[in-house]
Motif scaffolding. Structure first.
Motif, mmCIF file in Angstrom:
data_model
loop_
_atom_site.group_PDB
_atom_site.id
_atom_site.type_symbol
_atom_site.label_atom_id
_atom_site.label_comp_id
_atom_site.label_asym_id
_atom_site.label_seq_id
_atom_site.Cartn_x
_atom_site.Cartn_y
_atom_site.Cartn_z
ATOM 1 N N ALA A 199 2.458 -25.399 46.549
ATOM 2 C CA ALA A 199 2.405 -25.074 45.121
ATOM 3 C C ALA A 199 1.096 -24.413 44.714
ATOM 4 O O ALA A 199 0.939 -23.992 43.569
ATOM 5 C CB ALA A 199 2.604 -26.348 44.288
ATOM 6 N N LYS A 205 -1.511 -21.629 44.193
ATOM 7 C CA LYS A 205 -1.446 -20.186 43.986
ATOM 8 C C LYS A 205 -2.273 -19.454 45.053
ATOM 9 O O LYS A 205 -3.434 -19.785 45.292
ATOM 10 C CB LYS A 205 -1.989 -19.857 42.592
ATOM 11 N N GLY A 206 -1.658 -18.461 45.692
ATOM 12 C CA GLY A 206 -2.354 -17.656 46.689
ATOM 13 C C GLY A 206 -2.675 -18.382 47.972
ATOM 14 O O GLY A 206 -3.565 -17.955 48.719
ATOM 15 N N ARG A 227 -1.191 -18.447 50.784
ATOM 16 C CA ARG A 227 -0.991 -17.644 51.993
ATOM 17 C C ARG A 227 -2.165 -16.700 52.260
ATOM 18 O O ARG A 227 -2.328 -16.197 53.371
ATOM 19 C CB ARG A 227 0.302 -16.841 51.876
ATOM 20 N N GLU A 275 -5.554 -23.332 41.722
ATOM 21 C CA GLU A 275 -4.663 -23.091 40.581
ATOM 22 C C GLU A 275 -3.229 -23.190 41.097
ATOM 23 O O GLU A 275 -2.930 -22.727 42.205
ATOM 24 C CB GLU A 275 -4.937 -21.713 39.994
ATOM 25 N N LEU A 276 -2.344 -23.798 40.311
ATOM 26 C CA LEU A 276 -0.972 -24.014 40.750
ATOM 27 C C LEU A 276 -0.045 -22.916 40.231
ATOM 28 O O LEU A 276 -0.294 -22.317 39.179
ATOM 29 C CB LEU A 276 -0.478 -25.386 40.270
ATOM 30 N N ASN A 277 1.018 -22.663 40.960
ATOM 31 C CA ASN A 277 2.011 -21.660 40.565
ATOM 32 C C ASN A 277 2.908 -22.228 39.470
ATOM 33 O O ASN A 277 4.057 -22.604 39.718
ATOM 34 C CB ASN A 277 2.858 -21.237 41.772
ATOM 35 N N MET A 278 2.375 -22.326 38.268
ATOM 36 C CA MET A 278 3.128 -22.880 37.139
ATOM 37 C C MET A 278 2.835 -22.072 35.883
ATOM 38 O O MET A 278 1.717 -21.581 35.701
ATOM 39 C CB MET A 278 2.749 -24.338 36.889
ATOM 40 N N ARG A 279 3.861 -21.973 35.036
ATOM 41 C CA ARG A 279 3.694 -21.265 33.767
ATOM 42 C C ARG A 279 4.519 -21.953 32.702
ATOM 43 O O ARG A 279 5.396 -22.767 32.989
ATOM 44 C CB ARG A 279 4.135 -19.799 33.903
ATOM 45 N N GLN A 287 6.476 -25.691 32.182
ATOM 46 C CA GLN A 287 6.144 -26.402 33.416
ATOM 47 C C GLN A 287 4.645 -26.699 33.471
ATOM 48 O O GLN A 287 4.226 -27.793 33.840
ATOM 49 C CB GLN A 287 6.567 -25.563 34.630
ATOM 50 N N LEU A 288 3.836 -25.724 33.065
ATOM 51 C CA LEU A 288 2.391 -25.926 33.033
ATOM 52 C C LEU A 288 1.997 -26.920 31.947
ATOM 53 O O LEU A 288 1.132 -27.778 32.148
ATOM 54 C CB LEU A 288 1.683 -24.589 32.807
#
Length: 316
Positions: free
Chosen positions: A233, A235-236, A238, A289-293, A296-297
């Motif tokens: 979860a 962000k970035g 990879r 930072e998490l992949n949420m918007r 959900q955020l």
């Protein structure tokens, strides 16, 4: 879905004392103070309280004996005993740590009882927050009507800086929305705080979290996770190069992460114990930072995540 009941809470954030967490040796050894034989034979008992001031991670503390009711032999035994203590989380020449300890000598059963160590700085912060009041006389504001009607709930994080007893604090306010009704309501509310016991001549900072909940609305917040469950979860993830060896960090262990990105670094607290070797992991967690918007955020912003770190190695 009913939202007839709105709940609101303000929660002062006073983190566990890092000083007490990293104090060495372990509790069993700290408490194992031998009763001086000659003092015991003479029937001497009493109470010895000392304050330890650490300036270096690998040297003993400066010892101050607080008002004591005990024979000098007992005082000397305590001073000799605590000289072996260390505070590895102190940065030489940059920071210091204070600890207060008490030992009670009981001649009837030749026993020494040791108190739990105390951090005077944490106690000071708790006392200062206890005297904070709101000029309205109320303990909490009304749940913002716009947020209640829209079934908006979540958490807002603030950092209040008090510079005097009779002026409002300088406030930083962080939330998922940035300018939604919960954020705006908190921003206005904190202007009414006053620290009546402000010591003067210094700045006193206190973090405060506001939690807004509606009965009947979906639950919000993090569930406990393992670090491995969290990684996908991030962000970035990879594009990052990670190399952590938790087997060298006194694993397994737990941390508490308060999610504040992208507005502020995440707060990360080591639970149960403090190990300086975990610093690289803590630094990384503060910046993730998490992949949420959107909603959900909002559901997890400024919430606390209990994160379990296993005995493993990561090399990404």
């Amino acid at each position: 879905m009913s939202a007839s009941t709105a709940t609101w809470a303000q929660v002062p954030v006073i983190d566990p004392s890092i000083t007490l967490q990293c104090l060495k040796p372990a509790k069993a050894q700290r408490d194992a103070l031998a009763y001086p034989f000659d003092a015991w034979k003479d029937g001497k008992g009493g109470r010895v309280q000392v304050e330890l001031l650490f300036h270096s991670p690998d040297r003993g503390p400066a010892v101050s004996v607080l008002p004591a009711d005990a024979d000098e032999r007992l005082v000397d035994a305590v001073k000799f005993h605590v000289n072996t203590f260390r505070l590895p989380c102190v940065d030489r020449g940059v920071s210091q740590g204070r600890v207060i300890l008490e030992y009670v000598f009981k001649p009837d059963d030749q026993r020494v009882a040791a108190s739990e160590p105390r951090d005077p700085e944490v106690e000071r912060r708790q006392a200062l927050w206890a005297c904070v009041r709101h000029v309205s006389g109320a303990k909490s504001p009304a749940y913002p009507p716009d947020a209640r009607q829209a079934l908006r709930q979540g958490s807002v994080q603030t950092r209040l800086e008090f510079r005097s007893a009779d002026t409002p604090p300088i406030a930083q306010v962080w939330s998922a929305t940035g300018n939604g009704p919960l954020h705006t309501g908190v921003e206005e509310w904190v202007k009414g705080y006053r620290m009546d016991c402000h010591p003067g001549g210094e700045s006193v900072t206190q973090d405060l979290q506001f939690r807004f909940r509606l009965e009947g609305a979906p639950a919000v917040g993090f569930k406990p996770l393992t670090l491995m469950q969290l990684l996908p979860a991030v962000k970035g993830i990879r594009d990052q190069r990670l190399a952590f060896d938790f087997t060298q960090m006194d694993c397994p262990f737990d941390v508490r992460l308060t999610y504040l990105q992208p507005h502020a670094p995440n707060k990360v607290v080591q639970l149960d114990s403090f190990e300086p070797s975990r610093r690289p992991l803590v630094d990384w967690l503060q910046g993730i930072e998490l992949n949420m918007r959107g909603t959900q955020l909002e559901a997890v912003y400024a919430d606390d995540l209990l994160l379990s770190v296993p005995c493993a190695k990561i090399n990404l």
